[in-house]
Design an enzyme around this catalytic site. Structure first.
Site, PDB file in Angstrom:
ATOM      1  N   CYS A  25       0.846  -1.208   0.000  1.00 49.96           N
ATOM      2  CA  CYS A  25       0.000   0.000   0.000  1.00 49.96           C
ATOM      3  C   CYS A  25       0.876   1.251   0.000  1.00 49.96           C
ATOM      4  O   CYS A  25       1.004   1.937  -1.005  1.00 49.96           O
ATOM      5  CB  CYS A  25      -0.902   0.005   1.230  1.00 49.96           C
ATOM      6  SG  CYS A  25      -2.239  -1.160   1.192  1.00 49.96           S
ATOM      7  N   GLU A  83       3.928   1.260   2.224  1.00 49.88           N
ATOM      8  CA  GLU A  83       5.091   0.934   3.027  1.00 49.88           C
ATOM      9  C   GLU A  83       6.391   1.291   2.303  1.00 49.88           C
ATOM     10  O   GLU A  83       6.391   1.523   1.101  1.00 49.88           O
ATOM     11  CB  GLU A  83       5.097  -0.555   3.375  1.00 49.88           C
ATOM     12  CG  GLU A  83       3.881  -1.030   4.137  1.00 49.88           C
ATOM     13  CD  GLU A  83       2.790  -1.619   3.263  1.00 49.88           C
ATOM     14  OE1 GLU A  83       2.317  -2.734   3.549  1.00 49.88           O
ATOM     15  OE2 GLU A  83       2.406  -0.952   2.271  1.00 49.88           O
TER      16      GLU A  83
END
Length: 795
Positions: A431, A433
């Protein structure tokens, strides 16, 4: 200009519904039976080689990039050694469940019941975790206060493998490094036998990779011999030659590099059903191949564009398979295969090149849900021309790209212990990170904490409103609190309790997976795994960090604490006893109390009285999580809820913010829907009070704007200014949905007419009509910004 080939391949892909594919699991099971008695890593490597030798191979009409992780086009893979039990639990509902259903054919059901289930019963990591879960953790999870992911479904994803090394050295080159390391071992020395076994497993992986590529070459040659169309015949002959060379040997041109990436990506998914295998910085490590082909005249930019478009379609074939509960936290079959462009290079200079633009264009051309496309943007080094291209893509309304502040991303990964020179080469992962190609090990989202539950437990002395059970620590009857500081202390104590339980769970899962879930295919491109003779799963990578704990319900926590502070302790317009009664009754009969709660200033409006809570609480939460360590390093926090705000919301009663019981929590860092009334600039200022660089697993912000705002040059210039403001404020990430409420409602009503409509969910893009209605409703309810620089918005 999108080619007819790409249009045809995309249309065909969209005609398929996601389907369970048990061929890889069947072959893996047979491989483990054949290798019985050998160390588990050799069993895994042998089973992988068997998959490569026996799996179905096919070349679809018109394909230029070929290969699949399974036997079907749009497929969900089951990792038998980790997640077979998911299908056992949902055998009769997998095709009809509301979130991410999969077609299960009769033959696959038969294969599962007769071959897979009998062998793996009691052996999967998912089952091991279920047997070992502590009672207090199970109680919290059953009541929706936390979620612990056993990786039984997901495997070791959330990683960027060493694609660059594979392209430069080829399997042969890496195999030579393995053999040289193996030659240094002496099995008379304690520990060297285990190292020898491990390197033998990597040698077996190398064999499998070459076997699979050669089988595709054989097929391409067979099809070429039968092909009557001269152009297609030539393409198939070229494909055959490419598959003979890569990934066994170093890639020599752009087409070979793309094909090698596709092969390896599929093999990673074959090894483990895992989301977030991130191809990473394609515009950097593919640049030499592209430039050489362009400079030599072997390829035009249009030909390169078509090849990229074809690779994008291949990335969109696999679908993330997981259990129904976890699917509720990431609805839409997302594989989170994150490709990134832009930012700075390892010298700190502008990394944008011609290929960066072609990669952006590929997403504009194909408009599929994968790969996830992210942009690293450096205000200091990247040009406005590049930023304008990014905004042009945003304006299409596909939800792409995710936009990252490069400076904050660098700070985040440095906070994971990465030195600056390597931190400059970070890539977005999953997502939002931060990751590092071929060097970093750590599960970014192992556990999740429901911040709505934290507030509820502080208001109930540790009791779940939904079940009436005490599930947490006693922090005192709130009616006895005489100051806001006492209430804040109760909230912090509840949060600390949940964090501690999550950390305990993470340690248990680490032990299970270190012993039972090796990943030699992934480890194959990690140089230090070879040097250390140690698998990625057990800490063989160059850098290893503790797993991620993710926080969900940011706005709900802040707004509830703001309401209690103002109404109870400052204005004294409501007494605590009445507020507790109102919450217990979901505000029924207490509508006036709810009205007061709703009127309290909310997070997202640049109000210092509210935003100071954000700074205080999220510094505390980061400190608390980072205060723990695992065998791999310091534990790590993040704010990336995907659709967990919906699932967690179902477990939480009414909150002091005025939110009703069982409704979704706020997503990511976003304000609660409809409460941000001062426009996007005010949202950014509030969000900036979160210490982003401390949340090293990433922070996620959604914004929804009307399409009309980005249709003109003036509107696009305003979005560019907004993005620069975000960077100035130190915010890590933002993503946009550029779509009207009316269109979403029409798509919900007539799904057959909006089959290809993409929407940004939360850190990933999905087909809107394939989302569960609750997820659709949550997206529709987000505040729609009617102006970029002003304070115009609507619910």
């Amino acid at each position: 200009m999108v080619t007819e080939r790409v249009k045809m391949l995309k249309e065909k892909l969209l005609s398929f519904q996601p389907e369970i594919d048990l061929e890889p699991a069947r072959i893996l099971t047979e491989g483990f039976k054949e290798a019985a008695g050998l160390p588990v890593v050799l069993c895994k490597a042998h089973a992988f080689r068997k998959q490569c030798a026996e799996k179905s191979v096919f070349i679809n009409e018109g394909e230029l990039i070929i290969g699949s992780c399974g036997s079907k086009t749009r497929t969900g893979i089951i990792s038998a050694d980790g997640s077979w039990a998911v299908l056992a639990e949902e055998l009769d509902t997998i095709s009809t469940r509301p979130c991410d259903p999969f077609i299960l054919r009769d033959q696959d059901r038969k294969t599962f019941l007769e071959i897979i289930q009998p062998y793996w019963l009691g052996r999967s990591t998912r089952e091991m975790w279920k047997r070992q879960i502590p009672d207090d953790v199970k109680r919290l999870q059953d009541n929706g206060a936390i979620l612990v992911d056993s990786k039984g479904s997901r495997g070791f994803g959330e990683v960027t493998a060493g694609y660059k090394w594979l392209l430069e050295a080829g399997v042969k080159g890496i195999l030579q490094v393995i053999k040289e390391r193996k030659a240094k071992l002496d099995t008379a020395i304690p520990g060297d036998y285990e190292k020898q076994v491990y390197l033998q497993a990597l040698e077996t992986v190398a064999e499998g990779l070459v076997i699979l590529a050669n089988r595709h070459a054989d097929l391409a040659e067979t099809q070429a011999a039968k092909e009557r169309d001269a152009k297609r015949k030539k393409e198939l002959e070229t494909i055959a030659a490419i598959c003979r060379n890569v990934p066994e040997n170093p890639a020599t041109n752009f087409w070979e590099a793309l094909q090698a990436i596709c092969f390896y990506q599929n093999c990673l998914i074959m090894e483990q059903n895992a989301a977030s295998y991130n191809p990473g910085r394609l515009d950097q490590y593919l640049w030499p191949y592209y430039k050489n082909d362009i400079d030599s005249g072997r390829m035009t930019s249009d030909q390169a564009q078509e090849l990229l478009d074809c690779l994008w379609i291949k990335f969109s074939e696999p679908c993330f398979f997981t259990d129904e509960s976890t699917a509720g936290f990431s609805a839409g079959y997302p594989m989170f295969q994150n490709v990134s462009v832009g930012g700075v290079n390892t010298n700190g200079d502008d990394a944008v090149n011609e290929l960066s633009y072609l990669i952006l264009q590929a997403t504009m051309d194909v408009q599929l849900y994968q790969p996830s496309l992210s942009v690293r943007y450096s205000m200091a080094k990247n040009s406005d021309h590049f930023l304008r291209k990014v905004v042009d893509l945003i304006s299409l309304g596909t939800g792409f790209p995710a936009f990252f502040n490069d400076e904050t991303g660098i700070q985040m990964i440095q906070n994971k212990g990465i030195p600056l020179r390597e931190a400059l080469d970070w890539n977005p992962c999953g997502c939002v990170e931060t990751n590092l190609e071929g060097r970093l090990r750590g599960v970014t989202d192992m556990t999740e904490i429901n911040l709505g539950s934290v507030i509820e437990l502080a208001m109930t002395d540790g009791k779940s409103r939904k079940t009436g059970h005490f599930i947490s620590e006693h922090t005192g009857d709130p009616k006895t609190f005489t100051s806001y500081e006492e209430f804040e202390a109760a909230v912090k104590k509840q949060a600390a309790y949940l964090i501690r339980r999550c950390i305990t769970s993470s340690h248990i899962i680490d032990d299970i997976c270190c012993l039972h879930r090796p990943v030699p295919v992934l480890s194959f491109t990690f140089k230090e795994c070879i040097e250390n003779c140690k698998d990625y799963s057990t800490g063989g990578a160059k850098y290893n960090i503790g797993n991620g704990t993710i926080l969900i319900g940011v706005a709900d926590l802040i707004n509830s604490m703001a309401a209690v502070r103002q109404l109870i302790f400052e204005d004294k317009t409501v007494i605590m006893e009445v507020l507790c009664q109102a919450l217990a009754n979901n505000f029924e009969g207490y509508e006036s109390v709810q009205e007061l709660c709703l009127k309290v200033p909310k997070y997202g409006n640049d109000n210092p009285k509210v935003d100071d809570i954000a700074g205080e609480m999220f510094t505390f939460l980061a400190d608390e999580i980072e205060g723990y360590s695992s065998k791999f390093g310091k534990m790590t926090p993040g704010i990336l809820p995907v659709t967990g705000n919906i699932a967690f919301g179902k477990e939480v009663g009414a909150l002091p913010s005025g939110r009703l019981a069982w409704k979704p929590l706020a997503d990511g860092l976003s304000p609660s829907g409809g409460t941000d009334v001062e426009g996007p600039t005010a949202v950014l200022k509030s969000v900036s009070k979160i210490p982003h660089a401390r949340f090293v697993q990433g922070t996620l912000l959604n914004l929804k704007v009307e399409p009309e705002l980005v249709e003109t040059d003036k509107g696009k210039a305003q979005v560019m200014a907004l993005l620069k403001s975000m960077c100035t404020l130190g915010i890590h990430h933002v993503q946009f949905n550029v779509i009207s409420r009316e269109k979403l409602l029409l798509a919900q009503k007539y799904p057959e007419e909006y089959k290809g409509l993409l929407i940004r969910v939360a850190g990933y893009t999905a087909y809107f009509v394939e989302l569960d209605k609750e997820v659709q409703d949550d997206i529709i309810s987000r505040t729609t910004q009617k102006g970029i620089m002003g304070c115009q918005c609507q619910n």
